[in-house]
Design an enzyme around this catalytic site. Structure first.
Site, short mmCIF file in Angstrom:
data_model
loop_
_atom_site.label_atom_id
_atom_site.label_comp_id
_atom_site.label_asym_id
_atom_site.label_seq_id
_atom_site.Cartn_x
_atom_site.Cartn_y
_atom_site.Cartn_z
N LEU A 45 6.62 0.61 1.78
CA LEU A 45 5.42 0.78 0.96
C LEU A 45 5.72 0.81 -0.53
CD1 LEU A 45 2.31 2.34 1.60
CD2 LEU A 45 3.50 3.84 0.04
N LEU A 46 4.89 0.12 -1.27
CA LEU A 46 4.93 0.18 -2.74
C LEU A 46 3.58 0.73 -3.18
CD1 LEU A 46 5.72 -2.78 -5.18
CD2 LEU A 46 3.45 -1.77 -5.12
N ASP A 48 2.23 3.13 -6.97
CA ASP A 48 2.10 3.10 -8.44
C ASP A 48 3.28 2.49 -9.20
OD1 ASP A 48 0.32 4.90 -7.36
OD2 ASP A 48 0.78 6.53 -8.75
N TYR A 107 7.30 11.76 -7.42
CA TYR A 107 6.00 11.14 -7.68
C TYR A 107 5.96 10.50 -9.07
CZ TYR A 107 3.49 12.68 -3.46
OH TYR A 107 3.02 12.83 -2.18
N SER A 108 4.79 9.97 -9.41
CA SER A 108 4.66 9.11 -10.59
C SER A 108 4.96 9.81 -11.92
CB SER A 108 3.25 8.53 -10.65
OG SER A 108 3.14 7.58 -9.63
#
Ligand code: FRU
Length: 483
Positions: A45-46, A48, A107-108
């Site tokens: 999965l890709l 952000d 996370y981002s």
């Protein structure tokens, strides 16, 4: 398809074998939906884009990744570099979730070049034994060789007291003698806000200053992925409000990606002065979590995730999901963004899009003297698969219909997207086609529509212009290179 347990999704990567990874990478590589000039995951999965920056004479970009399947699993940052913003190379090292502050994902976040290192600020996601959430804001250095050195303790340990643990995606900016971090947050009363922290050095101490004031006291129940960039001194705030009322903005995707433009920015009060109304950043089917940044000479570049949260895609069956949009250079026309995709180094040869066939690896530009009526169809030669673009000059609307283009995607949110343009007099557009994504730029990029499609079989295509009601247009086509 495999059902995933929470343990499988969040176990350390070391628990998975190299054999599995090789198998998943081959599955992605062999897919008929494998993209030829867009960024896609090598496997899994890709989501952000992260840490988009220019450092050590190269463009750097990372993406949120779970390499072992098309599910929300343990996220890391996969690292890419480029010298032209079109050809991207996967680097060897990733920013891995390997500390106690990111047990359930790195996370981002964003990046800032500082001398001979790149500073990364991002969110560490931790789940407690009873699946409670804890968000830490973390820091890491990356040297010119691409090695990461994490700061031993979080930059920000806790959200404010009246806020929930939905507190993430720091956008770091250097201004004057200080560093500022803009963070997406969900208040305890389920309203979405952007919180601003300040520090004399990137490594801290970071302290809360105020909320970002952008004309509304809150938007939706949560704001994700805030970005503040400046175009000719005007602040442009690009963000993702979740649960936004459709009275505030017309949108059809599960969550919109939006922007606001201001006259100026007051750094003392953290206020976007004279904010515009809210606009959709992209009016298509799949674009979210756009990340934008200013280069040292003031240019603005953005790239988005051509996907949506909580949405299934046909490629999930092949254990991969997600891609990124083309990089778009941003400029302003009044309070509207103009998005110009960077594609110079992708152009191969020109071709005649009316009489020659297409392979879904093309750029096609149309220019109409008068706003057209009717439809343009991208029709598969050996199946019913098609993408249809409808034009209505009375209402100055353009509608894109992907209903018949292969497998269904998020149909619950509709199979068409319609945009109303300001000019009724003329129309031009450029359509980029890749194997499982299109990007449509209307009127010089003042409106962009991005969408995935998943044709049932590999095929050739032709453009059917017979429903354009004999209107005059110029058309040009180019084959594009694979990256
Ligand atoms: C947006 C998002 C971010 C988060 C990241 C996790 O798509 O939910 O808010 O940091 O994805 O992968």
């Amino acid at each position: 398809m495999k059902t995933w347990t929470a343990i499988e999704r969040y176990q350390p990567y070391a628990h998975y074998s190299q054999h599995l990874l090789t198998k998943l990478e081959k599955q992605q590589q062999d897919s008929i939906w494998h993209l030829v000039y867009h960024i896609q995951p090598k496997s899994g999965l890709l989501n952000d884009p992260n840490g988009f920056s220019f450092f050590n004479n190269k463009w750097h970009l990372f993406y949120q990744s779970f390499p072992y399947g098309a599910v929300n699993g343990l996220r890391s940052w996969v690292h890419l570099t480029s010298t032209d913003l079109t050809h991207w190379k996967h680097e060897k090292t990733s920013l891995l979730p390997d500390t106690q502050y990111e047990t359930h994902g790195a996370y981002s976040g964003s990046a800032l070049p500082m001398g001979d290192q790149l500073f990364l600020m991002y969110t560490g996601n931790v789940r407690t034994a009873n699946w409670g959430r804890h968000a830490y804001q973390l820091g890491a250095w990356m040297n010119k060789e691409g090695d990461f050195y994490k700061l031993p303790t979080p930059l920000i340990n806790q959200p404010l007291t009246n806020f929930t643990q939905h507190f993430r995606d720091p956008k770091i900016i250097h201004h004057g003698n200080n560093y500022f971090a803009f963070l997406g947050a969900r208040r305890a009363d389920d309203t979405g806000h952007v919180l601003v922290y300040k520090a004399p050095k990137v490594t801290g101490p970071w302290s809360y200053v105020d909320e970002l004031h952008f004309g509304s006291s809150s938007l939706g129940y949560m704001i994700e992925c805030p970005n503040l960039v400046f175009i000719n001194q005007h602040p442009v705030f690009i963000f993702c409000p979740q649960g936004l009322s459709k009275q505030k903005l017309s949108y059809e995707n599960i969550y919109p990606n939006t922007y606001i433009v201001g006259d100026s920015f007051n750094w003392d009060t953290l206020t976007i002065v004279n904010p515009s109304s809210l606009h959709n950043f992209d009016s298509g089917f799949d674009l979210y979590a756009t990340q934008a940044f200013n280069t040292a000479n003031g240019e603005t570049y953005a790239i988005g995730w051509a996907g949506l949260p909580e949405t299934k895609y046909p490629s999930d069956q092949e254990n991969w999901q997600g891609s990124l949009s083309l990089v778009r250079k941003l400029s302003l026309q009044g309070t509207h963004l103009i998005q110009s995709p960077i594609t110079t180094d992708l152009i191969d040869t020109s071709f005649d899009p009316i009489n020659e066939s297409l392979d879904l690896q093309e750029k096609v530009s149309f220019s109409f003297k008068h706003f057209p009526n009717g439809k343009l169809i991208l029709q598969a030669d050996h199946s019913d698969n098609r993408l249809t673009i409808f034009f209505d000059s009375t209402n100055a609307t353009v509608k894109v219909d992907r209903d018949k283009f292969g497998k269904k995607i998020g149909s619950k949110f509709g199979t068409t997207r319609t945009v109303k343009l300001t000019s009724k007099t003329k129309l031009d557009f450029t359509l980029y086609l890749d194997k499982s994504i299109f990007e449509l730029y209307l009127n010089g990029g003042s409106t962009a529509l991005t969408g995935r499609y998943f044709p049932d079989q590999a095929d050739t295509y032709h453009l059917d212009t017979s429903h354009l009601k004999s209107q005059k247009f110029d058309v040009q086509g180019w084959r594009l290179k694979s990256i």
